[in-house]
Scaffold this active site. Sequence first.
Site, PDB file in Angstrom:
ATOM      1  CE  LYS A 286       4.650   7.661  15.276  1.00  0.00           C
ATOM      2  NZ  LYS A 286       3.253   7.501  15.748  1.00  0.00           N
TER       3      LYS A 286
ATOM      4  CG  ASP B  84      -0.249  -0.097   2.526  1.00  0.00           C
ATOM      5  OD1 ASP B  84       0.974  -0.285   2.548  1.00  0.00           O
ATOM      6  OD2 ASP B  84      -0.935   0.008   3.570  1.00  0.00           O
TER       7      ASP B  84
END
Length: 347
Positions: free
Chosen positions: A157, A106
């Site tokens: 992150k 994807d």
Amino acid sequence: MKALFLAGGLGTRLRPLTENLPKPMALVGNRPWLEHLLLHYKEQGVSEFVIAVKYYREMIESHLGDGSKYGVRIDYAVEKELLGTAGAIKNAEPLLSDRFIVVNADIIHQVDLASALKFHENHGGAVTICLTEVEDPSHYGVVEQDGDGRIFRFVEKPKKEEAPSNRINAGIYIMERRALDHVPAGQPVSIEKETFPLLIENGSGVYGHPIGGYWMDMGTKARYRQLHWDLLDRRFPLPIDGQDGEEKGIWLGENVRVGQGVLFVPPVMIGNDVTIGDRSVIGPYSVIGNGSRIGSGVRMTQSILWDRCKIRSGAQLNECIFGSGMQVGPHILHEAVCNRILEVQRQ
């Protein structure tokens, strides 16, 4: 060498569009992305593919089949339960070659596979993680490498100013079969959170190679729109079906019937077997899927229609995305995302 496409998830982040189909089957430029992906890797020299599936296997297999219509071979590795990224690869192991490519199906991308393979062969490690560079890495897992490209840790992150690099995992891997010796069979395992850190720790050799070129995670509706605008602007050089019209930036498919006084404002992509009624204005930044019917006096801007949509006369659409078979109008809709006649989500 074979390529393994991971296509087993449900694609919840693109709901309602992917509520009833796997996210890699979402249309990109009027064709399922998984088909584009297959053709891209075929152009890169891959002729044997394995597709890891769980949900909607029948939908994927009915569209791609055994690959013969594309001049390739496709096998399917079916998960009885979701096994995570590494678990899905382990489940497909009997179908894989000694060296193979893994692709999160994807992720929208184009890769220079020859360059990545050369890098992989030269370093001799168990895994090459293809990397992409982003402006703000604070939303991703960032890699830290030495001068030879060896990855020695991931920073999840980080704050933008504290990130060791702006390189992130692009979701494409070149792997040696021996890497799977460290993945337990029949249980869920994350390759990003479990397998790669283990391979780094035990010295198997995990390296990172920047792929350059286009890369986009289409996991949100905003990014899905942007992907299409990039496609129409040719920033994403994916082949577009259809012929250029008299004016640059207008692609028309086969058997397109255009009424009187219709205005196309480029860039616009029109699929096959489409009818557009009199005095409609289409564009800029509009994609109309195969078999769709557009009534008269329709105004459509920055919108994407999948196959077989019907837009009634007088409708006005702005920044809308409609799934296959949608019927709409006469409404004025802004930022609507629809998959069923009665289901409309606004961002």
